[in-house]
Motif scaffolding. Structure first.
Motif, PDB file in Angstrom:
ATOM      1  N   MET A 340       0.856  -1.186   0.000  1.00 52.37           N
ATOM      2  CA  MET A 340       0.000   0.000   0.000  1.00 52.37           C
ATOM      3  C   MET A 340       0.896   1.242   0.000  1.00 52.37           C
ATOM      4  O   MET A 340       1.973   1.247   0.580  1.00 52.37           O
ATOM      5  CB  MET A 340      -0.855  -0.022   1.252  1.00 52.37           C
ATOM      6  N   ASN A 341       0.437   2.253  -0.673  1.00 52.96           N
ATOM      7  CA  ASN A 341       1.246   3.471  -0.614  1.00 52.96           C
ATOM      8  C   ASN A 341       0.387   4.622  -0.125  1.00 52.96           C
ATOM      9  O   ASN A 341      -0.823   4.606  -0.228  1.00 52.96           O
ATOM     10  CB  ASN A 341       1.880   3.788  -1.964  1.00 52.96           C
ATOM     11  N   SER A 342       1.051   5.578   0.457  1.00 52.46           N
ATOM     12  CA  SER A 342       0.271   6.734   0.885  1.00 52.46           C
ATOM     13  C   SER A 342       1.072   8.004   0.621  1.00 52.46           C
ATOM     14  O   SER A 342       2.300   8.008   0.670  1.00 52.46           O
ATOM     15  CB  SER A 342      -0.108   6.582   2.353  1.00 52.46           C
ATOM     16  N   HIS A 343       0.341   9.013   0.235  1.00 51.93           N
ATOM     17  CA  HIS A 343       0.946  10.315  -0.057  1.00 51.93           C
ATOM     18  C   HIS A 343       0.667  11.222   1.128  1.00 51.93           C
ATOM     19  O   HIS A 343      -0.482  11.339   1.544  1.00 51.93           O
ATOM     20  CB  HIS A 343       0.307  10.937  -1.299  1.00 51.93           C
ATOM     21  N   GLN A 344       1.676  11.808   1.677  1.00 55.50           N
ATOM     22  CA  GLN A 344       1.480  12.670   2.829  1.00 55.50           C
ATOM     23  C   GLN A 344       2.084  14.035   2.563  1.00 55.50           C
ATOM     24  O   GLN A 344       3.086  14.157   1.852  1.00 55.50           O
ATOM     25  CB  GLN A 344       2.168  12.073   4.067  1.00 55.50           C
ATOM     26  N   VAL A 345       1.425  15.031   3.124  1.00 58.78           N
ATOM     27  CA  VAL A 345       1.992  16.375   3.051  1.00 58.78           C
ATOM     28  C   VAL A 345       2.231  16.808   4.491  1.00 58.78           C
ATOM     29  O   VAL A 345       1.305  16.911   5.283  1.00 58.78           O
ATOM     30  CB  VAL A 345       1.016  17.344   2.361  1.00 58.78           C
ATOM     31  N   GLY A 429      -4.980  13.285  -7.275  1.00 57.02           N
ATOM     32  CA  GLY A 429      -4.992  12.878  -5.864  1.00 57.02           C
ATOM     33  C   GLY A 429      -4.568  14.019  -4.963  1.00 57.02           C
ATOM     34  O   GLY A 429      -4.172  13.805  -3.825  1.00 57.02           O
ATOM     35  N   ASP A 430      -4.632  15.253  -5.513  1.00 56.69           N
ATOM     36  CA  ASP A 430      -4.220  16.442  -4.789  1.00 56.69           C
ATOM     37  C   ASP A 430      -2.797  16.291  -4.226  1.00 56.69           C
ATOM     38  O   ASP A 430      -2.476  16.782  -3.148  1.00 56.69           O
ATOM     39  CB  ASP A 430      -5.200  16.741  -3.646  1.00 56.69           C
ATOM     40  N   PRO A 432       1.169  16.682  -5.648  1.00 58.61           N
ATOM     41  CA  PRO A 432       1.308  17.701  -4.605  1.00 58.61           C
ATOM     42  C   PRO A 432       0.042  18.556  -4.471  1.00 58.61           C
ATOM     43  O   PRO A 432      -0.689  18.697  -5.448  1.00 58.61           O
ATOM     44  CB  PRO A 432       2.488  18.534  -5.085  1.00 58.61           C
ATOM     45  N   PRO A 433      -0.181  19.146  -3.283  1.00 57.45           N
ATOM     46  CA  PRO A 433      -1.440  19.866  -3.067  1.00 57.45           C
ATOM     47  C   PRO A 433      -1.404  21.266  -3.674  1.00 57.45           C
ATOM     48  O   PRO A 433      -1.704  22.246  -3.004  1.00 57.45           O
ATOM     49  CB  PRO A 433      -1.535  19.933  -1.535  1.00 57.45           C
ATOM     50  N   TRP A 434      -1.002  21.337  -4.897  1.00 53.79           N
ATOM     51  CA  TRP A 434      -0.856  22.639  -5.559  1.00 53.79           C
ATOM     52  C   TRP A 434      -1.910  22.757  -6.643  1.00 53.79           C
ATOM     53  O   TRP A 434      -2.556  21.772  -6.973  1.00 53.79           O
ATOM     54  CB  TRP A 434       0.526  22.767  -6.221  1.00 53.79           C
ATOM     55  N   SER A 435      -2.047  23.971  -7.177  1.00 52.88           N
ATOM     56  CA  SER A 435      -2.962  24.061  -8.314  1.00 52.88           C
ATOM     57  C   SER A 435      -2.264  24.643  -9.535  1.00 52.88           C
ATOM     58  O   SER A 435      -1.342  25.445  -9.421  1.00 52.88           O
ATOM     59  CB  SER A 435      -4.226  24.831  -7.958  1.00 52.88           C
ATOM     60  N   ILE A 436      -2.755  24.143 -10.677  1.00 51.58           N
ATOM     61  CA  ILE A 436      -2.194  24.570 -11.968  1.00 51.58           C
ATOM     62  C   ILE A 436      -3.151  25.616 -12.519  1.00 51.58           C
ATOM     63  O   ILE A 436      -4.354  25.398 -12.550  1.00 51.58           O
ATOM     64  CB  ILE A 436      -2.158  23.395 -12.951  1.00 51.58           C
ATOM     65  N   GLU A 437      -2.596  26.747 -12.941  1.00 58.53           N
ATOM     66  CA  GLU A 437      -3.441  27.778 -13.542  1.00 58.53           C
ATOM     67  C   GLU A 437      -2.884  28.133 -14.897  1.00 58.53           C
ATOM     68  O   GLU A 437      -1.688  28.346 -15.041  1.00 58.53           O
ATOM     69  CB  GLU A 437      -3.364  29.055 -12.693  1.00 58.53           C
ATOM     70  N   LEU A 438      -3.779  28.181 -15.889  1.00 53.24           N
ATOM     71  CA  LEU A 438      -3.337  28.651 -17.203  1.00 53.24           C
ATOM     72  C   LEU A 438      -4.004  29.988 -17.452  1.00 53.24           C
ATOM     73  O   LEU A 438      -5.165  30.184 -17.100  1.00 53.24           O
ATOM     74  CB  LEU A 438      -3.709  27.645 -18.274  1.00 53.24           C
ATOM     75  N   ARG A 439      -3.256  30.883 -18.019  1.00 49.40           N
ATOM     76  CA  ARG A 439      -3.803  32.219 -18.235  1.00 49.40           C
ATOM     77  C   ARG A 439      -3.529  32.723 -19.640  1.00 49.40           C
ATOM     78  O   ARG A 439      -2.499  32.388 -20.237  1.00 49.40           O
ATOM     79  CB  ARG A 439      -3.161  33.211 -17.247  1.00 49.40           C
ATOM     80  N   GLN A 440      -4.477  33.510 -20.114  1.00 45.37           N
ATOM     81  CA  GLN A 440      -4.263  34.201 -21.378  1.00 45.37           C
ATOM     82  C   GLN A 440      -3.718  35.559 -20.987  1.00 45.37           C
ATOM     83  O   GLN A 440      -4.397  36.348 -20.345  1.00 45.37           O
ATOM     84  CB  GLN A 440      -5.603  34.327 -22.087  1.00 45.37           C
ATOM     85  N   VAL A 441      -2.458  35.789 -21.329  1.00 48.70           N
ATOM     86  CA  VAL A 441      -1.774  36.976 -20.811  1.00 48.70           C
ATOM     87  C   VAL A 441      -2.298  38.249 -21.467  1.00 48.70           C
ATOM     88  O   VAL A 441      -2.562  39.234 -20.811  1.00 48.70           O
ATOM     89  CB  VAL A 441      -0.258  36.838 -21.041  1.00 48.70           C
ATOM     90  N   ASP A 442      -2.465  38.192 -22.788  1.00 46.09           N
ATOM     91  CA  ASP A 442      -2.849  39.389 -23.517  1.00 46.09           C
ATOM     92  C   ASP A 442      -4.341  39.322 -23.843  1.00 46.09           C
ATOM     93  O   ASP A 442      -4.762  38.511 -24.653  1.00 46.09           O
ATOM     94  CB  ASP A 442      -2.024  39.448 -24.818  1.00 46.09           C
ATOM     95  N   PRO A 443      -5.170  40.195 -23.239  1.00 49.55           N
ATOM     96  CA  PRO A 443      -6.611  40.083 -23.482  1.00 49.55           C
ATOM     97  C   PRO A 443      -6.999  40.457 -24.912  1.00 49.55           C
ATOM     98  O   PRO A 443      -8.086  40.141 -25.357  1.00 49.55           O
ATOM     99  CB  PRO A 443      -7.225  41.060 -22.472  1.00 49.55           C
TER     100      PRO A 443
END
Ligand code: ADP
Length: 716
Positions: A340-345, A429-430, A432-443
């Motif tokens: 069994m494996n477990s991810h811990q932060v 599985g959250d 790493p507990p980070w979030s990915i954000e993509l952005r359109q830089v030039d509107p």
């Protein structure tokens, strides 16, 4: 043939205008509006589609990044699993080898294994532990009462009697009474200490050395390792004895030994030893000459190394404190679910640490083995994620940012304020507990993409509207032409029937009168014959005009050209006109300037031309006509002009008189008989010869028509 023109359109009746405008609106306005609407909708749809495409593309990119990172983490897990397998098979050599290999993986920062309910870090030597080990204090256990007594006596001699020689003797007797290394090293340290007090430094040095070299790992009553205590004493003593070089060498050595974990210490023992070493080094530093710069540098290096090792040790001790309960908590689960494996932060000092734990059972005793690894977050961001993102080729208008739970930016440059979030998601599985954000830089990005497409729509619309306009104009022209043709036909029929009727009527009446013999006077009879001839000639002229025009229209008209002398032809035409008029004093004068060259023309056609022009001149000149026919030439052309003193033609009509059926609107002209065909035929015939006809006229003063005929050079 007449042309479609605004002028004609304006002459059309009001009802017809309304109809025409309605037709224009239906055939041009409505389709244009509809096309504009379609183009506008097309642009809107394009923008929505383009945005939708971008959003789903970005969402795919974020998914792909999350999946790739997950794959990397899984690969570390796989290797950890393999390592667990090796441990379970109790293959020690294989384990060390595999552990080294595992430790070299990019993402691995630290490896740990749960041993005896105790978390250990096989790859790292901890400088110290945070618990103090119970000291082995009980001398009696191995030395007995005799030893106790000897030591008590020695202490009395040392501290109360200050009889150092006796104290040394007593301590030495105690030495021979024990075989316990801890007690031996304690006694040797006491002897050395007493020797220092007695001023016998040589004796002291010797005893410290023995402890350092032979009883290094022994434990003194305070729990301090004998080796460490002895070496600390040695560096101070040698310095005290003035041997700075020797003391410096020993100081470096001791510092190095301390940092490679020669002794198992607790935090305060380590701290104390380090302080002592550094204060000794500080004293030494003051004594060093500039030539000993190396020594100073070495101490600085060791201090830096100590700082980082202390930091790492503290961190791992904290990690152990936090991870151990987690593992112990999960131990049963590990036992039940093999592998069994477990991810811990785990948060340490406000920083989140990523930990993978894997448990499995040992093959023989069915004990649970738990191993784990601390992931190298820096490597995950700067190596793994950075590589993946670079391969995603986002382009300059888009950016990718990774933030942690506290919304702190971990990866990517700060997005400009006007940038727009296009996709956002967490890792699988959250972890790493980070979030990915993509952005359109030039509107204005979409604006840029769509502006070119918009101009294509615009130009296409313009082209279609132009094509429609052209189509409508062409249809209108064709319709106008058809209408004109219909009008011409009816004009023709009415004109011709009218023009034929009056000469025929007068011929019939005169012939009847002559035939009945009612005209007695010879002079009168002659006059009547002349009139009949003139009318017949007029009918002939009209018929030949109509026939010629019909042939021209059918394109079956051919010129029968021959070389002739034009003055002869003109003389005969004028003479014939005189004959018909029956007037000796014919008002037509012919002027021929210079001898004329022969000219290659169709005499019959030119006769028609001249008959029409002279006939018109006579018709429109009133009671006393004066007509001059002039012939002259230049190098290339022959000109025949027919000038009269008649009613003239107004300026705005001079162009139109050559149109078929056109007759001047003036009342005077209307009284004079005519079909409106003569001049149009004249024009056609002259042009068939490659020439042209022009007119100069002044109302009430007369007109002059000039025919230009090109002189074709006869080679013969
Ligand atoms: P028609 O003379 O039978 O009416 P034409 O084609 O010969 O037809 O002439 C067209 C119109 O040109 C005439 O109706 C007349 O108004 C004008 N016209 C022609 N010749 C003369 C002229 N010599 N003097 C004045 N008006 C002329």
């Amino acid at each position: 043939m007449n042309q479609f023109s605004i002028r004609k359109f304006l002459k059309v009746s009001f009802g017809a205008k309304v109809k025409a405008l309605l037709l224009l609106l239906i055939s041009l306005g409505l389709p244009s509006l509809f096309l504009m609407f379609l183009a506008f909708r097309g642009i809107e749809n394009d923008q929505a589609l383009e945005e939708q495409k971008l959003l789903s593309h970005h969402s795919e990119l974020a998914d792909s990044l999350a999946a790739k990172v997950d794959r990397e983490i899984s690969s570390v897990e796989k290797r950890l699993q393999d390592l667990l397998g090796v441990i379970a098979s109790s293959n020690k050599a294989g384990y060390m080898e595999q552990l080294k290999e595992f430790a070299s993986s990019t993402l691995v920062d630290e490896f740990f294994i749960l041993n005896d309910n105790h978390l250990q870090f096989p790859l790292t030597d901890l400088l110290y532990e945070n618990t103090s080990k119970p000291s082995l204090q009980k001398r009696t256990r191995s030395g007995g009462a005799k030893l106790e007594r000897l030591i008590d006596q020695a202490e009395e001699a040392e501290f109360q009697l200050k009889n150092y020689d006796r104290a040394v003797v007593l301590y030495r007797s105690a030495l021979s009474a024990t075989e316990n290394n801890n007690i031996i090293s304690d006694l040797l340290m006491r002897i050395a200490r007493v020797s220092v007090r007695a001023g016998d430094f040589t004796q002291a040095l010797e005893n410290f050395r023995i402890v350092s070299e032979q009883y290094g790992q022994s434990q003194l009553p305070g729990g301090q390792p004998g080796g460490l205590a002895a070496q600390l004493e040695l560096i101070e003593l040698t310095l005290h004895m003035g041997d700075t070089v020797g003391s410096a060498e020993m100081t470096f050595k001791l510092y190095e030994n301390l940092l490679v974990g020669t002794w198992t210490l607790n935090r305060s023992q380590f701290g104390l030893a380090r302080t002592k070493i550094e204060s000794n080094a500080a004293i030494l530093n003051k004594l060093f000459t500039p030539a000993d710069l190396n020594a100073t540098r070495k101490i600085d290096e060791l201090r830096l190394k100590a700082d980082s090792l202390v930091f790492r040790t503290d961190f791992l001790l904290d990690l152990r404190d936090l991870v151990s309960p987690v593992i112990l908590d999960q131990r049963l689960d590990f036992l039940e679910n093999k592998n069994m494996n477990s991810h811990q932060v785990i948060e340490i000092n406000d920083h989140q640490n990523l930990i993978l734990i894997i448990g499995g059972s040992q093959r023989y005793d069915n004990n649970v083995i738990v191993v784990g690894t601390l992931l190298d977050e820096g490597a995950l961001l700067s190596d793994v994620i950075s590589n993946i993102v670079n391969n995603l080729s986002l382009g300059e208008h888009h950016s990718l940012i990774i933030t942690d739970e506290m919304n702190e930016r971990l990866y990517g440059s700060p997005p400009p304020e006007e940038s727009r979030l296009t996709a956002s998601r967490g890792f699988q599985g959250d972890f790493p507990p980070w979030s990915i954000e993509l952005r359109q830089v030039d509107p204005r990005f979409f604006e840029q993409i769509l502006s070119s497409r918009r101009s294509i729509y615009f130009y296409a619309l313009i082209i279609v509207i132009l094509a429609l306009t052209l189509g409508v104009i062409m249809i209108a022209r064709i319709m106008a032409r058809e209408l004109e043709l219909a009008r011409l036909k009816s004009d023709f029929v009415s004109t011709v029937s009218h023009e034929f009727r009056s000469p025929l009527t007068s011929i019939r009446q005169l012939s009847e009168m002559l035939h009945s013999g009612r005209v007695s006077s010879e002079e009168r009879r002659n006059h009547y014959y002349g009139v009949i001839l003139e009318q017949t000639e007029r009918l002939t002229l009209m018929v030949s005009n109509i026939l010629d025009l019909a042939r021209i229209d059918e394109r079956s008209f051919r010129l029968n050209c021959e070389y002739i002398r034009v003055e002869e032809l003109l003389e005969s035409i004028i003479a014939r006109t005189g004959q018909i008029a029956g007037d000796e004093k014919l008002p037509v004068r012919l002027y021929v300037k210079d001898p004329l060259p022969v000219i290659h023309i169709d005499p019959e056609a030119i006769t028609h031309v001249m008959n029409n022009l002279i006939d018109n001149a006579l018709k429109y000149s009133g009671k006393s006509p004066e007509i001059t026919v002039k012939v002259f030439h230049d190098e290339n052309n022959l000109f025949i002009s027919v000038k009269d003193n008649g009613i003239g033609i107004s300026e705005d009509e001079t162009d139109r008189i050559f149109e078929r059926f056109y007759r001047s609107g003036d009342e005077l002209t209307r009284k004079i008989k005519g079909s409106g065909l003569g001049l149009s035929l004249v024009k056609e015939l002259v042009e068939a010869h490659g020439g042209n006809i022009s007119v100069m006229s002044e109302v009430d003063r007369g007109s002059m028509f000039t025919v230009r005929l090109p002189l074709t050079k006869d080679e013969d």
